[in-house]
Design a protein around this motif. Structure first.
Motif, mmCIF file in Angstrom:
data_model
loop_
_atom_site.group_PDB
_atom_site.id
_atom_site.type_symbol
_atom_site.label_atom_id
_atom_site.label_comp_id
_atom_site.label_asym_id
_atom_site.label_seq_id
_atom_site.Cartn_x
_atom_site.Cartn_y
_atom_site.Cartn_z
ATOM 1 N N PRO A 338 2.348 -16.697 9.372
ATOM 2 C CA PRO A 338 1.415 -16.887 10.493
ATOM 3 C C PRO A 338 -0.046 -16.700 10.070
ATOM 4 C CG PRO A 338 3.048 -15.158 10.971
ATOM 5 C CD PRO A 338 3.284 -15.602 9.579
ATOM 6 N N GLU A 339 -0.917 -17.321 10.805
ATOM 7 C CA GLU A 339 -2.356 -17.278 10.513
ATOM 8 C C GLU A 339 -2.877 -15.850 10.335
ATOM 9 O OE1 GLU A 339 -3.663 -20.419 10.286
ATOM 10 O OE2 GLU A 339 -5.414 -19.421 9.418
ATOM 11 N N ASP A 340 -2.404 -14.964 11.239
ATOM 12 C CA ASP A 340 -2.951 -13.597 11.204
ATOM 13 C C ASP A 340 -2.316 -12.713 10.131
ATOM 14 O OD1 ASP A 340 -0.486 -13.350 12.364
ATOM 15 O OD2 ASP A 340 -1.132 -12.064 14.020
ATOM 16 N N LYS A 341 -1.477 -13.310 9.277
ATOM 17 C CA LYS A 341 -0.887 -12.555 8.156
ATOM 18 C C LYS A 341 -1.247 -13.208 6.817
ATOM 19 C CE LYS A 341 1.619 -9.850 10.906
ATOM 20 N NZ LYS A 341 0.607 -9.317 11.820
ATOM 21 N N GLN A 342 -2.132 -14.159 6.859
ATOM 22 C CA GLN A 342 -2.559 -14.862 5.652
ATOM 23 C C GLN A 342 -3.548 -13.985 4.866
ATOM 24 O OE1 GLN A 342 -2.145 -18.316 4.672
ATOM 25 N NE2 GLN A 342 -0.602 -18.708 6.236
ATOM 26 N N PRO A 343 -3.801 -14.319 3.607
ATOM 27 C CA PRO A 343 -4.786 -13.538 2.843
ATOM 28 C C PRO A 343 -6.134 -13.451 3.567
ATOM 29 C CG PRO A 343 -3.635 -15.068 1.393
ATOM 30 C CD PRO A 343 -3.150 -15.355 2.784
ATOM 31 N N SER A 344 -6.488 -14.503 4.295
ATOM 32 C CA SER A 344 -7.784 -14.523 4.983
ATOM 33 C C SER A 344 -7.841 -13.514 6.142
ATOM 34 C CB SER A 344 -8.065 -15.919 5.528
ATOM 35 O OG SER A 344 -6.991 -16.303 6.360
ATOM 36 N N ALA A 345 -6.674 -12.969 6.543
ATOM 37 C CA ALA A 345 -6.672 -11.984 7.644
ATOM 38 C C ALA A 345 -7.101 -10.594 7.184
ATOM 39 C CB ALA A 345 -5.274 -11.911 8.260
ATOM 40 N N CYS A 346 -7.245 -10.426 5.890
ATOM 41 C CA CYS A 346 -7.648 -9.113 5.357
ATOM 42 C C CYS A 346 -9.055 -8.774 5.848
ATOM 43 C CB CYS A 346 -7.611 -9.158 3.826
ATOM 44 S SG CYS A 346 -8.342 -7.718 3.057
ATOM 45 N N VAL A 347 -9.210 -7.562 6.388
ATOM 46 C CA VAL A 347 -10.523 -7.167 6.902
ATOM 47 C C VAL A 347 -11.275 -6.271 5.905
ATOM 48 C CG1 VAL A 347 -9.908 -7.401 9.352
ATOM 49 C CG2 VAL A 347 -9.484 -5.223 8.179
ATOM 50 N N GLY A 348 -10.693 -6.114 4.730
ATOM 51 C CA GLY A 348 -11.389 -5.373 3.671
ATOM 52 C C GLY A 348 -11.491 -3.879 3.895
ATOM 53 N N CYS A 349 -10.567 -3.305 4.664
ATOM 54 C CA CYS A 349 -10.660 -1.857 4.954
ATOM 55 C C CYS A 349 -10.264 -0.995 3.753
ATOM 56 C CB CYS A 349 -9.774 -1.506 6.138
ATOM 57 S SG CYS A 349 -8.014 -1.715 5.772
ATOM 58 N N ARG A 350 -9.516 -1.526 2.827
ATOM 59 C CA ARG A 350 -9.079 -0.899 1.576
ATOM 60 C C ARG A 350 -8.116 0.270 1.745
ATOM 61 N NH1 ARG A 350 -14.174 -0.123 -2.164
ATOM 62 N NH2 ARG A 350 -12.521 0.074 -3.692
ATOM 63 N N SER A 351 -7.511 0.408 2.918
ATOM 64 C CA SER A 351 -6.511 1.481 3.108
ATOM 65 C C SER A 351 -5.373 1.310 2.113
ATOM 66 C CB SER A 351 -5.890 1.431 4.494
ATOM 67 O OG SER A 351 -6.860 1.329 5.459
ATOM 68 N N CYS A 352 -5.034 0.062 1.854
ATOM 69 C CA CYS A 352 -3.931 -0.221 0.925
ATOM 70 C C CYS A 352 -4.269 0.262 -0.481
ATOM 71 C CB CYS A 352 -3.675 -1.731 0.903
ATOM 72 S SG CYS A 352 -5.167 -2.706 0.619
ATOM 73 N N GLU A 353 -5.530 0.116 -0.851
ATOM 74 C CA GLU A 353 -5.909 0.440 -2.231
ATOM 75 C C GLU A 353 -5.802 1.932 -2.514
ATOM 76 O OE1 GLU A 353 -9.059 -3.221 -2.062
ATOM 77 O OE2 GLU A 353 -9.732 -1.412 -3.075
ATOM 78 N N ALA A 354 -5.965 2.725 -1.454
ATOM 79 C CA ALA A 354 -5.904 4.183 -1.632
ATOM 80 C C ALA A 354 -4.502 4.638 -2.038
ATOM 81 C CB ALA A 354 -6.323 4.879 -0.340
ATOM 82 N N VAL A 355 -3.496 3.834 -1.750
ATOM 83 C CA VAL A 355 -2.131 4.265 -2.070
ATOM 84 C C VAL A 355 -1.471 3.403 -3.158
ATOM 85 C CG1 VAL A 355 -1.688 5.278 0.206
ATOM 86 C CG2 VAL A 355 -1.120 2.890 -0.180
ATOM 87 N N CYS A 356 -2.202 2.465 -3.688
ATOM 88 C CA CYS A 356 -1.585 1.557 -4.668
ATOM 89 C C CYS A 356 -1.490 2.233 -6.035
ATOM 90 C CB CYS A 356 -2.394 0.269 -4.796
ATOM 91 S SG CYS A 356 -1.742 -0.799 -6.099
ATOM 92 N N PRO A 357 -0.266 2.467 -6.534
ATOM 93 C CA PRO A 357 -0.125 3.140 -7.822
ATOM 94 C C PRO A 357 -0.676 2.325 -8.982
ATOM 95 C CG PRO A 357 2.041 2.604 -6.900
ATOM 96 C CD PRO A 357 1.015 2.158 -5.911
ATOM 97 N N GLN A 358 -0.797 1.015 -8.762
ATOM 98 C CA GLN A 358 -1.312 0.163 -9.843
ATOM 99 C C GLN A 358 -2.830 0.016 -9.765
ATOM 100 O OE1 GLN A 358 0.968 -0.632 -11.980
ATOM 101 N NE2 GLN A 358 2.638 0.065 -10.664
ATOM 102 N N GLN A 359 -3.420 0.684 -8.797
ATOM 103 C CA GLN A 359 -4.877 0.634 -8.592
ATOM 104 C C GLN A 359 -5.418 -0.797 -8.515
ATOM 105 O OE1 GLN A 359 -5.558 3.215 -11.842
ATOM 106 N NE2 GLN A 359 -4.234 4.615 -10.732
ATOM 107 N N ILE A 360 -4.703 -1.609 -7.801
ATOM 108 C CA ILE A 360 -5.126 -3.009 -7.640
ATOM 109 C C ILE A 360 -6.208 -3.073 -6.563
ATOM 110 C CG2 ILE A 360 -4.343 -5.314 -6.927
ATOM 111 C CD1 ILE A 360 -1.528 -4.427 -7.933
ATOM 112 N N LYS A 361 -7.243 -3.817 -6.833
ATOM 113 C CA LYS A 361 -8.305 -4.004 -5.842
ATOM 114 C C LYS A 361 -7.833 -5.107 -4.886
ATOM 115 C CE LYS A 361 -12.298 -2.311 -8.404
ATOM 116 N NZ LYS A 361 -11.523 -1.302 -9.061
ATOM 117 N N ILE A 362 -6.940 -4.715 -4.013
ATOM 118 C CA ILE A 362 -6.218 -5.676 -3.178
ATOM 119 C C ILE A 362 -7.163 -6.513 -2.312
ATOM 120 C CG2 ILE A 362 -4.460 -5.890 -1.356
ATOM 121 C CD1 ILE A 362 -3.313 -3.164 -2.539
ATOM 122 N N SER A 363 -8.154 -5.838 -1.699
ATOM 123 C CA SER A 363 -9.050 -6.579 -0.798
ATOM 124 C C SER A 363 -9.799 -7.678 -1.557
ATOM 125 C CB SER A 363 -10.041 -5.624 -0.121
ATOM 126 O OG SER A 363 -10.771 -4.921 -1.090
#
Ligand code: SF4
Ligand code: SF4
Length: 375
Positions: A338-363
């Protein structure tokens, strides 16, 4: 089954990881209990005696299902490992509550192996902070026989591991690290093994196939391996590589179906470490592969995304798209999202990055992906 001596125990060199159990409707939280029970039965019959679960696997359902399935077997016939979920800082003040709950979920009165989960940059200060009393509490459980062996898993840098070891190293009996022929250099697993050796701590391996990446290689790399050992399957090379590293005791593999289990059991019927030429070839292949985003599909990030983006799937598609230099596979797969789950839906909050063990800059990756897709 190959067995390894650990203190007074004989551990199966292949352990069954319970982070990628078979699921229903592709829902990570809906474990297929029947298929899991069948796999566990076969694993035990074929000599696996080490099972590794954790608080967070399958959204908390892994401990429940493994507890239920293993309760069919005599408690002394298997070794069960679980972990304190310090990858989420909100858990730090709750060690007692969580540990008690884990015993209950797993239907056991003790854990054979218990780990500080995912020691890394994000949580090292908290893990070392005496105000949470995590170390003291776990040591007390060990004294009381509710933890038989205490260790830690680490996705952090060598420096972070060193800090942890300086504080608790003499009490740590084993350490689980991401180790495979790509990460030997890429994630400095070589330096981590050396560091653990300084402390006399044996190595438990996680991600031996790097989230499945090493289960099938490019045609060119597959040919290189076939030329050396025509009979060996591609995933087996990753395990043979680990059999060459003397510090490795248990290799955990998160097997998602019966066929993978069968294949891995076949590999661990014996040890066939690599010779120097084979080692050179496999490390050459590793060098040639190091590109793209190193997501292992651990799913730690997904519950932290306010947009509900299936981050690991997006990163997988990103890697595919980048590696192929475009192509139709990623755009086609995204048509089902769905549109709201596409990469473009990322709002850049970086909450995911705080827990990523691979330290990926997901946003940043999702932004890049979104740009690439727009062309
Ligand atoms: S940065 Fe993007 S992907 Fe990560 S949690 Fe925020 S919205 Fe989700
Ligand atoms: S992005 Fe990081 S946290 Fe998320 S699944 Fe991949 S490796 Fe795990």
């Amino acid at each position: 089954m190959v067995y390894k001596q650990f203190q007074d125990l004989q551990l199966s060199a292949l352990g069954m990881g319970a982070m990628r159990l078979p699921v229903i409707d592709k829902n990570d939280e809906k474990i297929d209990e029947e298929a899991t029970a069948k796999m566990v039965k076969y694993a035990i019959e074929e000599g696996i005696n080490y099972f590794d679960t954790a608080w967070g696997y399958h959204g908390g359902h892994s401990e429940l299902v493994m507890g239920k399935v293993l309760s069919e077997y005599p408690r002394e016939s298997f070794y069960l490992a679980s972990k304190f979920p310090g990858y989420d800082l909100a858990n730090m003040p709750k060690v007692e509550e969580i540990f008690e709950k884990q015993l209950e979920k797993c239907r056991v009165s003790y854990f054979d192996f218990y780990l500080f989960h995912n020691v890394c940059e994000m949580n090292i200060n908290e893990y070392l902070d005496e105000k949470y009393g995590i170390f003291e509490y776990l040591m007390k459980q060990k004294e009381d026989g509710r933890i038989r062996h205490l260790g830690f898993s680490a996705h952090g840098s060598v420096e972070v591991m060193r800090r942890f070891l300086e504080a608790y190293g003499k009490h740590m009996e084993f350490c689980q690290i991401q180790l495979n022929y790509v990460d030997w250099k890429f994630q400095e697993a070589d330096a981590k093994v050396e560091l653990l050796k300084e402390y006399g701590i044996p190595v438990w391996v996680m991600e031996p196939l790097r989230g499945g990446t090493l289960a099938s290689l490019s045609e060119e790399n597959t040919e290189k391996l076939k030329a050396l050992r025509p009979e060996e399957k591609t995933p087996a090379w990753a395990f043979r590589y680990l059999q060459t590293i003397p510090e490795v005791v248990v290799t955990l593999s998160g097997m998602s179906n019966y066929e993978q289990l069968e294949e891995n059991l076949h590999t661990f019927e014996n040890e066939k470490p690599l010779d120097p030429k084979e080692m050179e070839t496999i490390l050459g292949i590793a060098d040639s592969m190091v590109n793209g985003v190193p997501c292992t599909s651990c799913h730690y990030c997904t519950s932290h995304c306010p947009q509900g983006i299936d981050i690991p799937s997006m990163l997988k598609l990103y890697n595919e798209h980048s590696f192929t230099g475009g192509g139709f596979i990623a755009p086609m797969a995204l048509m089902a999202v769905p549109e709201d789950k596409q990469p473009s839906a990322c709002v850049g909050c970086r909450s995911c990055e705080a827990v990523c063990p691979q330290q990926i800059k997901i946003s940043e990756v999702l932004e890049d992906f979104s740009g690439m897709l727009k062309g």
